[in-house]
Scaffold this active site. Structure first.
Site, PDB file in Angstrom:
ATOM      1  N   ASP A 115       8.159  10.965   0.387  1.00 33.81           N
ATOM      2  CA  ASP A 115       7.277  10.018  -0.304  1.00 33.81           C
ATOM      3  C   ASP A 115       7.321  10.195  -1.811  1.00 33.81           C
ATOM      4  O   ASP A 115       7.342   9.223  -2.569  1.00 33.81           O
ATOM      5  CB  ASP A 115       5.832  10.189   0.187  1.00 33.81           C
ATOM      6  CG  ASP A 115       5.638   9.546   1.559  1.00 33.81           C
ATOM      7  OD1 ASP A 115       6.474   8.703   1.938  1.00 33.81           O
ATOM      8  OD2 ASP A 115       4.659   9.888   2.236  1.00 33.81           O
TER       9      ASP A 115
ATOM     10  N   ASN B  93       0.806  -1.213   0.000  1.00 36.20           N
ATOM     11  CA  ASN B  93       0.000   0.000   0.000  1.00 36.20           C
ATOM     12  C   ASN B  93       0.838   1.262   0.000  1.00 36.20           C
ATOM     13  O   ASN B  93       0.329   2.343   0.266  1.00 36.20           O
ATOM     14  CB  ASN B  93      -0.928   0.001   1.226  1.00 36.20           C
ATOM     15  CG  ASN B  93      -1.906  -1.148   1.182  1.00 36.20           C
ATOM     16  OD1 ASN B  93      -2.403  -1.469   0.106  1.00 36.20           O
ATOM     17  ND2 ASN B  93      -2.164  -1.771   2.316  1.00 36.20           N
ATOM     18  N   LYS B  94       2.140   1.134  -0.245  1.00 39.06           N
ATOM     19  CA  LYS B  94       2.997   2.315  -0.218  1.00 39.06           C
ATOM     20  C   LYS B  94       3.226   2.820  -1.631  1.00 39.06           C
ATOM     21  O   LYS B  94       3.589   2.064  -2.510  1.00 39.06           O
ATOM     22  CB  LYS B  94       4.350   1.973   0.419  1.00 39.06           C
ATOM     23  CG  LYS B  94       4.231   1.669   1.907  1.00 39.06           C
ATOM     24  CD  LYS B  94       5.576   1.306   2.499  1.00 39.06           C
ATOM     25  CE  LYS B  94       6.446   2.524   2.572  1.00 39.06           C
ATOM     26  NZ  LYS B  94       7.708   2.257   3.241  1.00 39.06           N
ATOM     27  N   ASP B  95       3.017   4.113  -1.796  1.00 40.45           N
ATOM     28  CA  ASP B  95       3.267   4.726  -3.101  1.00 40.45           C
ATOM     29  C   ASP B  95       4.678   5.300  -3.115  1.00 40.45           C
ATOM     30  O   ASP B  95       4.887   6.496  -3.129  1.00 40.45           O
ATOM     31  CB  ASP B  95       2.234   5.830  -3.347  1.00 40.45           C
ATOM     32  CG  ASP B  95       2.375   6.429  -4.725  1.00 40.45           C
ATOM     33  OD1 ASP B  95       3.023   5.795  -5.565  1.00 40.45           O
ATOM     34  OD2 ASP B  95       1.858   7.531  -4.937  1.00 40.45           O
ATOM     35  N   LYS B  96       5.658   4.374  -3.095  1.00 38.54           N
ATOM     36  CA  LYS B  96       7.051   4.785  -3.090  1.00 38.54           C
ATOM     37  C   LYS B  96       7.785   3.983  -4.134  1.00 38.54           C
ATOM     38  O   LYS B  96       7.286   3.009  -4.644  1.00 38.54           O
ATOM     39  CB  LYS B  96       7.678   4.537  -1.714  1.00 38.54           C
ATOM     40  CG  LYS B  96       7.044   5.358  -0.612  1.00 38.54           C
ATOM     41  CD  LYS B  96       7.668   5.032   0.713  1.00 38.54           C
ATOM     42  CE  LYS B  96       7.047   5.882   1.788  1.00 38.54           C
ATOM     43  NZ  LYS B  96       7.279   5.399   3.125  1.00 38.54           N
TER      44      LYS B  96
END
Length: 751
Positions: free
Chosen positions: A718, A626-629
């Protein structure tokens, strides 16, 4: 008799040497050899034939040297050699020089003031070097015959030299590409002989130089590029009746384009791009009957293309992109007999492109991206066989691609995605010898791909989100330069051709959301250039091929929603570049391997496999799904993801903690630091550092640890664009601030 003859020869040689000597006793040969020793730096080379000789005329045969009847040097042209040296004071001894051209040889240092002795100069060209310091305007005082002064692209600083005003024969003046400051001296308008003025790319300021309109003989004027004037295009420039080129690009111009420019009947180039010009394009500019190149791009212009522009019959280039223009592209644009380049992307143009566009046989480039065009693509765009770039993306075009494009051997880019195009693709497109990009995605194309493909230059093939059917042709393996293959969201069936993985440069492959069956070809393990593989949402069966861990650069592997079976290979733990793994909704069984790279993946990577046993500590793994990285800690995807990883390492050093596994389910070290900071009653960098720092660092200066912390937090932003480059990180770490430290000055004092 022989001795007398020898004496006469010696006497004549001495006389000739005297004639070839400059006024202070040095011969031009000696001066040239001194020049050679100075102009060739430690890493330089060149001037190999400049060698000592007893012959009084030997130097006249040196490369780049011309002499008069007395063997005095009158021309010195040394260009495009890697000399890397300096210009010595002895250059001033060549006092018969008429042409001094020392261009693009990487000379550095300052211009010697002794050059003021070169009073016979007509051509003075030191362009494209690395000369620095103030330009010594005093050397020009005696150069009364000077016609060309070219100091373009050096590192000169300070104000523009005022002494050029006295050069009554000067026709060509170029100081562009330097670091001069201040304004253009109004006295420059007194150089009435001037035909060429180049003051571009300097950094000048002040009012827009309307006074230059007094230069009635001016033919070319380049005064833009990183200059920043106050005001707009001077209407007075409309009186420069001889002007052929007006280049005021990127110099902070405001206001409207003056209609008075229409008086410039000899103007062939008008460049006003990258400014803040407003209003409409003046219809009066149709009076520019000699105009060939028009660039008004990246401004704030509105309105339509004037109907009167049909008179611009010599036009070859039209750049209007990134404005607020609207209406149709007039049909007469297709009638321009010499049009080669039309770029109007990023506007609000509507309706159809002119049906006869390209019919002149000269079109090279067409880019109409991000408008509201509709209708069919003109069929004759490549009639002359010269079209190189076709970019029509993000519009509302419908109908098929013109069949003739399949025979357009000059094409290099085809980008027509995000339209409503349909029909089959001309088979020849995949065999064009020069095409490097084919982007047909997000349309309604249908039919099967051809069985023959041979495009040796094709690097990106993107045809996703269409209605293609049939099998993926093995001939794709013939595309030896292919790096990106996007076939997702179509209706392809059959198996994955093993030939695809023989492509040595293939980096990304996506065939998701099709109807592909069969096993994953074992040959995939040999395609070691792969960084991203997406086979999801198909009907693949069998096991993950052995040797998958040979894909050392793979960062994304998505095989979800298939019918794959077998055990998950434990070797994946060694794939340290792999940060996104999705094997969900298959038929895998056995235990989920542990350790290594499996610490990076969370449960979502494996859900939907009923026979899979989750025997691992999932609570110690960050919830990366779920990380937008850019993909986490051990990956090398690009520079900015490397920077993120480096920031994590810095936080590990400061806090004395591991990146994951110590902060609870779904929390990594970055989130923990941010959470800790948010819970402080008075958050500040020193407070956060004191809250998270490893006690083992207590003997280190607090300012140093705070600086390290600041750098780390910049690295783990981010959004990738917000992060510094690695070069910037190194600079920050090697150049810490020297301000007074806050109290306490050492961490030890704070505990």
């Amino acid at each position: 008799m022989g001795s007398v003859y020898s004496y006469l020869l010696l006497y004549i040689s001495l006389i000739l040497l005297l004639f070839s000597a400059s006024s202070n006793g040095y011969t031009d040969l000696e001066v040239l050899l001194k020049l050679k020793s100075s102009m060739i730096g430690p890493k330089g080379s060149g001037l190999e034939d400049w060698e000592f000789s007893l012959s009084p005329s030997a130097h006249c045969r040196f490369s780049g040297v011309k002499c008069d009847e007395n063997f005095r040097v009158v021309a010195l042209n040394v260009s495009y050699s890697p000399l890397f040296g300096t210009l010595p004071p002895e250059i001033g001894l060549l006092d018969k020089l008429v042409n001094l051209t020392i261009s693009a040889v990487n000379l550095t240092g300052k211009i010697p003031v002794e050059m003021g002795n070169l009073t016979s100069l007509r051509i003075f060209n030191i362009s494209n070097n690395v000369f620095k310091g103030l330009f010594p305007g005093g050397i020009l005082t005696g150069m009364t015959q000077l016609e060309i002064l070219d100091a373009y692209n050096n590192n000169f600083t300070g104000p523009l030299p005022i002494e050029v005003v006295k050069l009554e024969n000067l026709k060509h003046l170029s100081f562009g590409g330097n670091y001069f400051t201040g304004e253009i001296p109004e006295e420059y308008s007194e150089i009435q002989s001037l035909e060429y003025l180049g003051l571009n790319g300097i950094g000048l300021t002040g009012k827009s130089p309307a006074f230059l309109s007094r230069l009635k003989n001016l033919k070319e004027m380049y005064i833009g590029y990183y200059n920043a004037y106050d005001g707009g295009v001077p209407p007075e420039f409309g009186t420069l009746s001889q002007l052929q080129i007006l280049d005021m690009a990127n110099c902070n111009l405001t206001g409207e384009i003056p209609a008075s420019l229409s008086n410039l009947k000899n103007l062939n180039t008008l460049f006003l791009q990258v400014n803040r010009l407003t209003g409409r394009i003046p219809s009066e500019l149709s009076g520019l009957i000699s105009l060939m190149s028009l660039d008004l791009s990246i401004n704030e212009l509105k309105g339509e293309i004037p109907e009167s522009f049909s008179a611009l019959q010599n036009i070859t280039l039209i750049h209007l992109f990134r404005n607020h223009l609207e209406g149709p592209i007039p049909s007469f644009v297709g009638d321009f007999p010499n049009l080669e380049v039309l770029q109007v992307w990023g506007n609000n143009f509507t309706r159809e492109l002119p049906e006869n566009l390209g019919r002149n046989g000269k079109l090279l480039m067409l880019d109409v991206t991000s408008n509201h065009f509709t209708g069919m693509i003109p069929r004759d765009l490549c009639k002359g066989g010269r079209l190189q770039t076709l970019i029509l993306m993000d519009n509302f075009f419908f109908g098929p691609l013109p069949e003739d494009l399949g025979n357009c051997k000059s094409l290099q880019k085809i980008r027509v995605m995000k339209n409503m195009l349909h029909g089959t693709i001309p088979a020849g497109i995949f065999n064009l010898p020069l095409v490097s990009i084919i982007e047909l995605n997000d349309n309604f194309f249908s039919g099967e791909l051809p069985s023959h493909m041979s495009g040796a230059s094709l690097g990106q093939l993107k045809i996703s989100n269409n209605w293609f059917t049939g099998k993926i042709p093995p001939a794709i393996g013939n595309l030896s330069s292919l790096q990106v293959l996007s076939l997702e969201m179509n209706k392809f069936s059959g198996e994955i051709p093993e030939e695809i993985f023989n492509i040595k440069l293939l980096s990304k492959i996506n065939i998701s959301a099709n109807n592909i069956v069969g096993e994953i070809p074992p040959s995939i393990s040999r395609c070691t250039s792969l960084t991203s593989v997406d086979f999801s949402q198909n009907n693949l069966s069998g096991e993950i091929p052995k040797g998958i861990d040979q894909l050392k650069d793979l960062s994304i592997l998505n095989m979800s929603r298939n019918q794959l079976t077998g055990e998950i290979p434990g070797e994946i733990r060694y794939m340290i570049s792999l940060t996104t793994l999705d094997l969900s909704y298959n038929n895998f069984y056995g235990k989920i391997p542990t350790g290594g790279q499996f610490l990076v993946f969370n449960d979502s990577s494996f859900v939907g496999n009923p026979s899979l046993c989750p025997m691992r500590h999932v609570t110690n793994c960050p919830n990366l799904a779920n990380k937008d990285k850019e993909y986490a800690y051990t990956l090398k995807v690009d520079e900015k993801s490397d920077v993120y990883s480096f920031g994590v390492v810095l936080l590990e050093l400061i806090a004395g903690r591991k990146p994951v596994g110590e902060f609870g389910d779904g929390v990594d070290i970055v989130r923990w630091v941010r959470k800790t900071a948010s819970e402080l009653p008075q958050p500040s960098d020193p407070a956060v550092v004191l809250a998270i720092v490893d006690p083992r660092l207590s003997e280190y200066p607090l300012t140093g640890v705070i600086h390290l912390f600041k750098v780390a937090m910049m690295c783990v932003e981010d959004e990738s664009p917000a992060r510094p480059t690695m070069r910037e990180v190194v600079h920050m770490l090697t150049n810490p601030p020297h301000s007074a430290p806050p109290k306490p000055s050492h961490l030890l004092d704070a505990f």
